[in-house]
Design a protein around this motif. Structure first.
Motif, PDB file in Angstrom:
ATOM      1  N   ILE A  79       0.836  -1.205   0.000  1.00  0.00           N
ATOM      2  CA  ILE A  79       0.000   0.000   0.000  1.00  0.00           C
ATOM      3  C   ILE A  79       0.866   1.250   0.000  1.00  0.00           C
ATOM      4  N   LYS A  83       0.912   4.244  -2.748  1.00  0.00           N
ATOM      5  CA  LYS A  83       0.760   5.655  -2.381  1.00  0.00           C
ATOM      6  C   LYS A  83       1.885   6.500  -2.961  1.00  0.00           C
ATOM      7  N   ILE A 106      -7.989  -2.492  -4.095  1.00  0.00           N
ATOM      8  CA  ILE A 106      -7.532  -1.277  -3.407  1.00  0.00           C
ATOM      9  C   ILE A 106      -7.343  -0.195  -4.454  1.00  0.00           C
ATOM     10  N   VAL A 108      -5.818   3.742  -4.751  1.00  0.00           N
ATOM     11  CA  VAL A 108      -5.095   4.836  -4.109  1.00  0.00           C
ATOM     12  C   VAL A 108      -5.193   6.041  -5.029  1.00  0.00           C
ATOM     13  N   THR A 114      -6.449   6.191   0.457  1.00  0.00           N
ATOM     14  CA  THR A 114      -6.573   4.762   0.121  1.00  0.00           C
ATOM     15  C   THR A 114      -8.005   4.327   0.355  1.00  0.00           C
TER      16      THR A 114
END
Length: 117
Positions: A79, A83, A106, A108, A114
């Motif tokens: 993650i 980002k 997911i 971002v 997120t």
């Protein structure tokens, strides 16, 4: 590429037809080469192996083996990678299953926000 090269959390390797390229290539150079060669960018990010493929000029596909993600620490690293890339390129980055851009796990945003689907 300059961002990745300048960040100590990233180690980058470029492959042309399976052979490592030792010169520093820009994304534009890689995109030109991809017309005639198989181009792969391999990134080591905080212990996670990430392979980047250039199928389209507008998209870079990064593959991460699920076998490497065995703890929440590795999930957090993935993650964080998403980002950093999203905020640097000012574009949305998504995590999907292999070859399925329609099913997003997911998302971002370019702001770093997120969203878990």
């Amino acid at each position: 590429m300059d961002y990745v090269r300048s960040n100590p959390d990233f180690e980058i390797f470029i492959f042309k037809d399976g052979e490592e390229v030792h010169e520093k290539l820009s994304i534009i150079e890689i995109l030109k080469l991809k017309d005639d060669f198989s181009m792969v960018v391999h990134i080591e990010y905080k212990g996670i192996s990430i392979s980047g493929y250039f199928y389209e000029a507008d998209n870079i596909e990064f593959d991460i083996s699920p076998k490497e993600i065995i703890s929440l620490e590795e999930v957090d690293k993935v993650i964080q990678f998403m980002k950093e890339i999203a905020m640097f390129i000012n574009k949305e980055v998504i995590l999907t299953p292999e070859m399925d851009m329609k099913e997003v796990y997911i998302r971002v945003l370019s702001t770093g926000e997120t969203i878990f689907m």
